[in-house]
Design an enzyme around this catalytic site. Structure first.
Site, short mmCIF file in Angstrom:
data_model
loop_
_atom_site.label_atom_id
_atom_site.label_comp_id
_atom_site.label_asym_id
_atom_site.label_seq_id
_atom_site.Cartn_x
_atom_site.Cartn_y
_atom_site.Cartn_z
N ASP A 57 0.73 37.72 48.13
CA ASP A 57 1.47 39.40 48.29
C ASP A 57 0.45 39.64 49.74
OD1 ASP A 57 2.92 41.30 49.09
OD2 ASP A 57 2.64 42.25 46.44
N ARG A 111 -7.83 44.08 44.00
CA ARG A 111 -7.49 44.59 45.18
C ARG A 111 -8.44 45.60 45.63
NH1 ARG A 111 -1.40 46.84 44.21
NH2 ARG A 111 -0.70 45.14 43.26
N GLN A 126 -0.45 43.30 35.85
CA GLN A 126 1.16 44.28 35.77
C GLN A 126 1.72 43.31 34.52
OE1 GLN A 126 1.40 45.56 39.71
NE2 GLN A 126 2.69 43.35 40.14
N ASP A 246 11.66 51.96 43.91
CA ASP A 246 9.57 52.95 42.53
C ASP A 246 10.33 53.71 41.58
OD1 ASP A 246 8.30 50.66 44.48
OD2 ASP A 246 7.50 52.67 45.08
N GLU A 259 3.57 56.25 39.46
CA GLU A 259 4.72 55.40 39.91
C GLU A 259 4.13 53.82 38.90
OE1 GLU A 259 4.35 51.20 42.97
OE2 GLU A 259 4.21 53.12 43.90
N SER A 262 7.43 48.63 40.84
CA SER A 262 7.77 48.71 42.61
C SER A 262 8.73 47.06 42.78
CB SER A 262 6.75 48.42 43.32
OG SER A 262 7.20 47.76 44.39
#
Length: 346
Positions: A57, A111, A126, A246, A259, A262
């Protein structure tokens, strides 16, 4: 630049031992409820994939993936995943999952370009899930039904947490509120997208914002999305583009919207070609994942990710994601957190 949110005086409701126990309770309970509600089977997901396959992604298209050469593959380069949005769809095909059923996995990512704060860490964990659907389920109504199923699992988990720790009080509304990002823009024309999220989520408590990635009336998207997984350009029953969105939850501790998911109906062949053209990424048609989709060898699907550490933060009334997970933080952030009575894990 890293930063710590300006928050009200903070006192943790749970000590470190209770916190660790609470994290396990939440993760065990929620994933079982999610799997049961959406008919998902657990699978094992990868930590890294080969570069150049179109599987990783690319998020907003600017984040650099952590990568390394593989000696036994002639120094081919592997990338640590950002998420498993595309890998899951390939796995649905590989396992020949039928419509109405799906998969979920624990996704762990790095990340490196994340801007660190109370909600953003170098380490991302997640539940990534994906479910096979039929062509007539590619609708806003089906998306909203799925969101409500997820929210029902959130409510059940909240009840469990509050029963286990009476000092934690319920905070979730009984219903989640739906609004399109264009409607939200018109409601708050002078606010930035993040300010709009805060305003509507503070009022409603739990919100699903539809249409993330599509161009709004001011010529800008509410937020960025990669063009090759969520369908953000198909016009829905609202007469507006977007079959994704979201889930936002209000945090009284942080005084802002968080959030936690997603998600969306994934691109079909037509949406993929349209969004690749819109984003100037048409060269991706030659990548492995994209060829599979264009050759009709991948199922139609709906899917998303649900942040594990963020969910635990909300339920356990924590002020920083570093109270839930181990990561690396700047010394200046650790010092500031100590002043605010926020104790980050080592």
């Amino acid at each position: 630049m890293s930063k710590v949110y300006d928050i009200a005086p903070y006192k943790p409701l749970l000590d470190p031992h209770q916190t660790e126990q609470g994290i396990k309770k939440i993760k065990d309970f929620f994933q079982q409820n999610l799997a049961t509600g959406l008919k998902l089977r657990r699978v094992t997901g990868p930590l890294f994939v080969l570069r150049g396959m179109g599987i990783n992604d690319d998020l907003n298209g600017t984040e650099r993936a952590v990568n390394f050469p593989i000696k036994d593959l002639g120094d081919q380069v592997a990338e640590v995943v950002h998420s498993l949005a595309k890998w899951k769809r390939l796995t649905l095909a590989e396992y020949d999952i039928k419509p109405g059923y799906g998969i979920y996995t624990d996704m762990n990512a790095i990340r490196a370009d994340e801007e660190l704060d109370n909600l953003h860490s170098l380490y991302v964990d997640q539940w990534d899930w994906e479910r096979v659907i039929t062509a007539d389920q590619r609708t806003l109504a089906f998306l909203e039904t799925t969101v409500r199923d997820i929210y029902a699992a959130l409510l059940r988990t909240e009840f469990m947490v509050c029963e286990a720790y009476p000092q934690i009080k319920p905070f979730l509304p009984q219903e989640i509120f739906f609004i399109h990002s264009e409607e939200l823009r018109k409601m708050y024309p002078n606010l930035t997208p993040k300010e709009r999220e805060n305003a509507i989520t503070k009022e409603k408590g739990a919100v699903f914002i539809i249409g993330i990635g599509c161009e709004l009336g001011d010529g800008k998207p509410h937020d960025g999305r990669a063009p090759d997984y969520d369908d953000y350009s198909t016009v829905s029953s609202l007469g507006l583009p977007g079959l994704n969105g979201d889930i936002m939850i209000w945090s009284e501790v942080l005084g802002r919207a968080v959030e936690i998911s997603s998600m969306g109906i994934r691109v079909d062949k037509e949406a993929l070609l349209r969004q690749l053209k819109m984003s100037g990424k048409e060269e991706r048609k030659n990548l492995y994942f994209h060829k599979r989709l264009l050759n009709d060898t991948l199922p139609l699907s709906i899917g998303g990710g649900i942040g594990q550490s963020r969910l635990c933060m909300l339920y356990l009334k924590k002020a920083h994601i570093g109270e839930i997970q181990c990561s690396i933080w700047p010394d200046s952030m650790r010092e500031e957190c100590e002043k605010l009575n926020i104790h980050l894990l080592a």
